[in-house]
Design a protein around this motif. Structure first.
Motif, PDB file in Angstrom:
ATOM      1  N   HIS A   1      13.946 -21.445 -14.707  1.00 16.21           N
ATOM      2  CA  HIS A   1      12.644 -21.691 -14.114  1.00 16.21           C
ATOM      3  C   HIS A   1      11.506 -21.689 -15.136  1.00 16.21           C
ATOM      4  CE1 HIS A   1      14.998 -20.517 -10.548  1.00 16.21           C
ATOM      5  NE2 HIS A   1      14.224 -21.421  -9.949  1.00 16.21           N
TER       6      HIS A   1
ATOM      7  N   HIS B   1      19.824 -18.964  -0.079  1.00 18.14           N
ATOM      8  CA  HIS B   1      18.400 -19.237   0.078  1.00 18.14           C
ATOM      9  C   HIS B   1      17.810 -19.721  -1.239  1.00 18.14           C
ATOM     10  CE1 HIS B   1      14.436 -19.020   1.867  1.00 18.14           C
ATOM     11  NE2 HIS B   1      14.031 -18.686   0.640  1.00 18.14           N
ATOM     12  N   ARG B   2      17.096 -20.813  -1.169  1.00 16.17           N
ATOM     13  CA  ARG B   2      16.373 -21.301  -2.343  1.00 16.17           C
ATOM     14  C   ARG B   2      14.940 -21.582  -1.929  1.00 16.17           C
ATOM     15  NH1 ARG B   2      20.984 -24.743  -2.535  1.00 16.17           N
ATOM     16  NH2 ARG B   2      22.434 -24.140  -4.179  1.00 16.17           N
ATOM     17  N   THR B   3      14.010 -21.362  -2.836  1.00 19.36           N
ATOM     18  CA  THR B   3      12.627 -21.713  -2.509  1.00 19.36           C
ATOM     19  C   THR B   3      12.521 -23.235  -2.537  1.00 19.36           C
ATOM     20  OG1 THR B   3      12.029 -21.624  -4.837  1.00 19.36           O
ATOM     21  CG2 THR B   3      11.709 -19.623  -3.566  1.00 19.36           C
TER      22      THR B   3
ATOM     23  N   GLY C   1      23.257 -16.636  -6.628  1.00 19.07           N
ATOM     24  CA  GLY C   1      23.046 -15.764  -7.784  1.00 19.07           C
ATOM     25  C   GLY C   1      22.375 -14.446  -7.433  1.00 19.07           C
ATOM     26  N   LEU C   2      21.232 -14.496  -6.742  1.00 16.13           N
ATOM     27  CA  LEU C   2      20.509 -13.264  -6.433  1.00 16.13           C
ATOM     28  C   LEU C   2      21.227 -12.442  -5.367  1.00 16.13           C
ATOM     29  CD1 LEU C   2      16.754 -14.342  -6.624  1.00 16.13           C
ATOM     30  CD2 LEU C   2      18.096 -13.032  -8.261  1.00 16.13           C
TER      31      LEU C   2
ATOM     32  N   ALA D   1      12.629 -24.847  -5.844  1.00 13.17           N
ATOM     33  CA  ALA D   1      13.955 -24.892  -6.445  1.00 13.17           C
ATOM     34  C   ALA D   1      14.792 -26.022  -5.858  1.00 13.17           C
ATOM     35  CB  ALA D   1      14.656 -23.558  -6.246  1.00 13.17           C
TER      36      ALA D   1
ATOM     37  N   VAL E   1      14.817 -14.572  -1.115  1.00 11.90           N
ATOM     38  CA  VAL E   1      15.584 -15.160  -2.225  1.00 11.90           C
ATOM     39  C   VAL E   1      16.900 -14.420  -2.461  1.00 11.90           C
ATOM     40  CG1 VAL E   1      13.736 -16.270  -3.515  1.00 11.90           C
ATOM     41  CG2 VAL E   1      14.193 -13.841  -3.883  1.00 11.90           C
TER      42      VAL E   1
ATOM     43  N   GLY F   1       7.142 -18.627 -10.672  1.00  8.05           N
ATOM     44  CA  GLY F   1       7.197 -17.392  -9.870  1.00  8.05           C
ATOM     45  C   GLY F   1       7.794 -17.626  -8.496  1.00  8.05           C
ATOM     46  N   ILE F   2       7.907 -16.555  -7.772  1.00  8.34           N
ATOM     47  CA  ILE F   2       8.486 -16.645  -6.416  1.00  8.34           C
ATOM     48  C   ILE F   2       7.371 -16.346  -5.422  1.00  8.34           C
ATOM     49  CG2 ILE F   2      10.248 -15.742  -4.848  1.00  8.34           C
ATOM     50  CD1 ILE F   2      11.759 -14.795  -7.395  1.00  8.34           C
TER      51      ILE F   2
ATOM     52  N   ALA G   1       7.985 -15.018 -12.399  1.00 10.77           N
ATOM     53  CA  ALA G   1       8.788 -14.119 -11.562  1.00 10.77           C
ATOM     54  C   ALA G   1       9.082 -12.835 -12.318  1.00 10.77           C
ATOM     55  CB  ALA G   1      10.088 -14.803 -11.164  1.00 10.77           C
TER      56      ALA G   1
ATOM     57  N   GLY H   1      22.171 -24.487  -9.606  1.00  5.02           N
ATOM     58  CA  GLY H   1      22.504 -23.173  -9.032  1.00  5.02           C
ATOM     59  C   GLY H   1      23.221 -23.321  -7.708  1.00  5.02           C
ATOM     60  N   THR H   2      23.898 -22.234  -7.326  1.00  4.16           N
ATOM     61  CA  THR H   2      24.637 -22.260  -6.064  1.00  4.16           C
ATOM     62  C   THR H   2      23.851 -21.626  -4.938  1.00  4.16           C
ATOM     63  OG1 THR H   2      25.616 -20.119  -6.592  1.00  4.16           O
ATOM     64  CG2 THR H   2      26.832 -22.065  -7.283  1.00  4.16           C
ATOM     65  N   GLY H   3      22.725 -20.968  -5.282  1.00  2.07           N
ATOM     66  CA  GLY H   3      21.965 -20.260  -4.245  1.00  2.07           C
ATOM     67  C   GLY H   3      22.583 -18.911  -3.927  1.00  2.07           C
TER      68      GLY H   3
ATOM     69  N   ASN I   1      18.372 -17.342 -14.268  1.00  3.71           N
ATOM     70  CA  ASN I   1      17.294 -17.826 -13.395  1.00  3.71           C
ATOM     71  C   ASN I   1      15.995 -17.980 -14.171  1.00  3.71           C
ATOM     72  OD1 ASN I   1      18.796 -18.051 -11.131  1.00  3.71           O
ATOM     73  ND2 ASN I   1      18.092 -16.133 -10.181  1.00  3.71           N
TER      74      ASN I   1
ATOM     75  N   ASP J   1       9.412 -13.732 -16.443  1.00  5.94           N
ATOM     76  CA  ASP J   1       9.234 -15.034 -17.103  1.00  5.94           C
ATOM     77  C   ASP J   1       7.834 -15.553 -16.790  1.00  5.94           C
ATOM     78  OD1 ASP J   1       9.187 -16.672 -14.651  1.00  5.94           O
ATOM     79  OD2 ASP J   1      11.300 -16.072 -14.457  1.00  5.94           O
TER      80      ASP J   1
HETATM   81  N1  LIG Z   1      12.942 -16.619 -12.215  1.00  7.59           N
HETATM   82  C1  LIG Z   1      12.669 -17.284 -11.105  1.00  7.59           C
HETATM   83  N2  LIG Z   1      11.526 -17.978 -10.963  1.00  7.59           N
HETATM   84  C2  LIG Z   1      11.270 -18.665  -9.844  1.00  7.59           C
HETATM   85  N3  LIG Z   1      12.092 -18.690  -8.761  1.00  7.59           N
HETATM   86  C3  LIG Z   1      13.240 -18.023  -8.839  1.00  7.59           C
HETATM   87  C4  LIG Z   1      13.595 -17.278  -9.992  1.00  7.59           C
HETATM   88  N4  LIG Z   1      14.794 -16.711  -9.776  1.00  7.59           N
HETATM   89  C5  LIG Z   1      15.171 -17.082  -8.542  1.00  7.59           C
HETATM   90  N5  LIG Z   1      14.260 -17.872  -7.966  1.00  7.59           N
HETATM   91  C6  LIG Z   1      14.291 -18.455  -6.633  1.00  7.59           C
HETATM   92  O1  LIG Z   1      15.282 -17.782  -5.898  1.00  7.59           O
HETATM   93  C7  LIG Z   1      16.267 -18.690  -5.422  1.00  7.59           C
HETATM   94  C8  LIG Z   1      17.592 -18.022  -5.389  1.00  7.59           C
HETATM   95  O2  LIG Z   1      18.052 -17.767  -6.670  1.00  7.59           O
HETATM   96  P1  LIG Z   1      19.579 -17.703  -6.929  1.00  7.59           P
HETATM   97  O3  LIG Z   1      20.130 -16.832  -5.881  1.00  7.59           O
HETATM   98  O4  LIG Z   1      19.837 -17.325  -8.321  1.00  7.59           O
HETATM   99  O5  LIG Z   1      20.065 -19.143  -6.590  1.00  7.59           O
HETATM  100  P2  LIG Z   1      20.030 -20.427  -7.498  1.00  7.59           P
HETATM  101  O6  LIG Z   1      19.582 -19.999  -8.841  1.00  7.59           O
HETATM  102  O7  LIG Z   1      21.426 -20.849  -7.481  1.00  7.59           O
HETATM  103  O8  LIG Z   1      19.127 -21.355  -6.806  1.00  7.59           O
HETATM  104  C9  LIG Z   1      16.191 -19.829  -6.397  1.00  7.59           C
HETATM  105  O9  LIG Z   1      16.632 -20.994  -5.770  1.00  7.59           O
HETATM  106  C10 LIG Z   1      14.722 -19.885  -6.688  1.00  7.59           C
HETATM  107  O10 LIG Z   1      14.073 -20.579  -5.672  1.00  7.59           O
END
Ligand SMILES: Nc1ncnc2c1ncn2[C@@H]1O[C@H](COP(=O)(O)OP(=O)(O)O)[C@@H](O)[C@H]1O
Ligand SMILES: [Mg+2]
Length: 513
Positions: A392, A436-438, A452-453, A441, A431, A422-423, A477, A448-450, A388, A418
């Protein structure tokens, strides 16, 4: 399940309670009865013993004062005393025997070995004779003998030595009929009062059972409705804190709330997963249709479509892998915990990740020690976080930093930071939700699949740890993954010792391109 709830008989508890209560009342009544029955007997017998002792004392006293000089005079004095007693002969037996003299008694028919008198049979007379012998030969002290007409008799026999060297055997008997009579009375009273008390106990316990089981029946009804597929009903149970039924009802309602949430979550998850899968499928179909509509597509066009289709297929594979992994996190054997030697473990993982892209990679010092965790799952979580951060941040100049810090309670923190966008504050919890994606994103339409987190959180939870999002000093972030099970020495067998002294034990900054 539905059948089982259907078979729930609400009357069972009432009858069981009534049964047990009645049995208990019966046992209590029986114990009290035995105590009173025996107590009455003992007390009456003691009273009778006292009376006979008193009578014997009086007779002996009288004979002592009689100033008899011969056996005959003593016998006459005894007869006079006995016949002068106001006792009714049917209730008390008195006799005195001076050796060589006839027995003085108020029951002469017992002691006269004559022929059968006033209508007695020979058998009766011989029985009386045997009895007389028995009475006279009984040892000194208390005995119980059976007398015809009178029944059981309590007999006290004593030998009295009269001044002048004379000896007289005296006997006093009182019938025990009063004892048996009183005990029969006690038994009658107990049968009467006991039956009444038992009936009351049965009735009271039945109604008490009905009252107590009413909330349970209500709960059973609610459970039956839930069983039939309706998750909405809840149990409304009155009661203060600590009321067991209220606690049960609250727990039940809480369970239903969780079930409702879980079902809703599952529905949403399936809907989201289908939606996520549909997007690449739509792209593939669209591209293939474009290709099919061209009569003679160029080689380059075919290769373009193939590249696109391959990319979408890869995306679908990733998604399916992530979905399968998330499904596995619900299982108990999700983790395979091992001792992880932290320094080489993090070092290898870091090397692998920093080769993937060109960023400013910074790794802080790794504390030497071991961690009890599943190495594969932990690596996956850390790769998701680093992935991630790479994704980003801008190519070449973007900063990707990882720090590993032990802290109190044998816990350890992996911090990935990083300098990307940021988030946003309001998204820092969301997230971690599945899919969920911002917005940023989404615009980016990243690969990404949404999930990961969400996977990182599931892995942290499975280890008993936690994960949270924040902001890095550079405004990007910052994700903190905290795990328990860290020991600040090397492995007990010492194998970790040689390895951790490697490069990664000190701060390492790598810039790759
Ligand atoms: N390092 C980061 N910087 C900014 N936003 C992030 C970061 N990591 C995660 N996010 C936000 O969190 C969301 C969810 O992350 P994740 O679950 O890894 O899904 P994906 O990476 O597949 O979109 C991302 O879509 C992004 O919006
Ligand atoms: Mg991701």
């Amino acid at each position: 399940m539905r059948g089982r709830l259907g078979r729930l008989r609400p009357a069972g508890l009432r009858w069981r309670l009534a049964g047990w209560f009645t049995l208990l009342a019966l046992a209590c009544t029986a114990i009290v009865f035995v105590a009173v029955y025996r107590g009455t007997g003992t007390q009456l017998r003691q009273q009778i013993d006292q009376e006979t002792a008193g009578d014997a004392r009086e007779l002996a006293h009288n004979l002592m004062l009689a100033k008899a000089r011969t056996a005959k005079q003593l016998s006459v004095a005894a007869t006079r005393y006995i016949h002068g007693q106001p006792f009714s002969a049917s209730s008390t037996l008195l006799f005195a025997l001076v050796p060589g003299q006839p027995t003085s008694t108020n029951r002469p028919e017992l002691f006269s070995p004559a022929s059968p008198d006033n209508g007695e049979t020979t058998a009766e007379q011989s029985h009386e004779n045997r009895l007389a012998t028995h009475l006279l030969s009984a040892p000194d002290g208390y005995t119980t003998v059976a007398l015809p007409d009178v029944g059981d008799l309590r007999l006290l026999k004593n030998t009295v030595h009269v001044p002048g060297g004379l000896r007289v055997t005296i006997g006093v008997g009182e019938p025990l009929a009063a004892v048996a009579h009183a005990q029969r009375g006690v038994a009658r009273a107990f049968v009467l009062a006991g039956s009444l008390a038992l009936a009351c106990a049965l009735l009271a316990s039945y109604f008490l059972g009905a009252r107590l089981s009413r909330p349970l029946r209500r709960m059973a009804a609610v459970a039956a409705r839930v069983d039939a597929g309706d998750l909405h009903p809840r149990i409304h149970q009155q009661g203060g804190q600590g009321d067991e039924l209220k606690v049960l009802a609250d727990a039940f309602n809480h369970m239903l709330d969780r079930l409702t949430d879980a079902f809703a979550g599952q529905r949403a998850f399936v809907a989201d997963a289908s939606h996520e899968l549909r997007t690449p499928l739509t792209v593939i179909r669209g591209q293939l249709e474009v290709l099919a509509s061209q009569r003679d597509p160029s080689g380059e066009e075919v290769r373009r479509v193939e590249r696109l289709v391959q990319a979408e297929i890869a995306r679908i594979s990733r998604l399916v892998d992530d979905l399968l992994l998330l499904a596995k996190t619900e299982q108990t054997e999700f983790l395979r915990i091992e001792w992880i030697d932290l320094v080489p473990y993090v070092g290898e993982l870091w090397d692998g990740m920093s080769l993937l892209a060109s960023r400013r990679f910074e790794l802080g010092p790794i504390p030497p020690g071991t961690l009890r965790a599943d190495p594969d799952r932990l690596a996956q979580a850390l790769r998701n976080l680093l992935g991630n951060a790479i994704e980003h941040t801008s190519a070449d100049r973007g900063l990707v930093r990882m720090r590993v810090e032990p802290f109190a309670g044998e816990r350890i923190r992996f911090i990935v930071e990083d300098d990307g966008p940021g988030i946003p504050l309001d998204q820092r919890e969301r997230v971690f939700h599945r899919f969920h994606r911002t917005d940023a994103a989404r615009d980016r339409a990243s690969g990404g699949t949404g999930l990961g987190l969400a996977i990182v959180r599931a892995i942290a939870d499975a280890h008993g740890g936690a994960v949270s999002a924040g902001e890095s000093p550079e405004g990007g972030a910052r994700i903190e993954l905290e795990l328990p099970g860290f020991t600040a020495q090397s492995r007990p067998d010492g194998t970790g010792q040689a390895v951790w002294a490697g490069d990664h034990a000190t701060a390492a900054t790598a810039e790759r391109g």
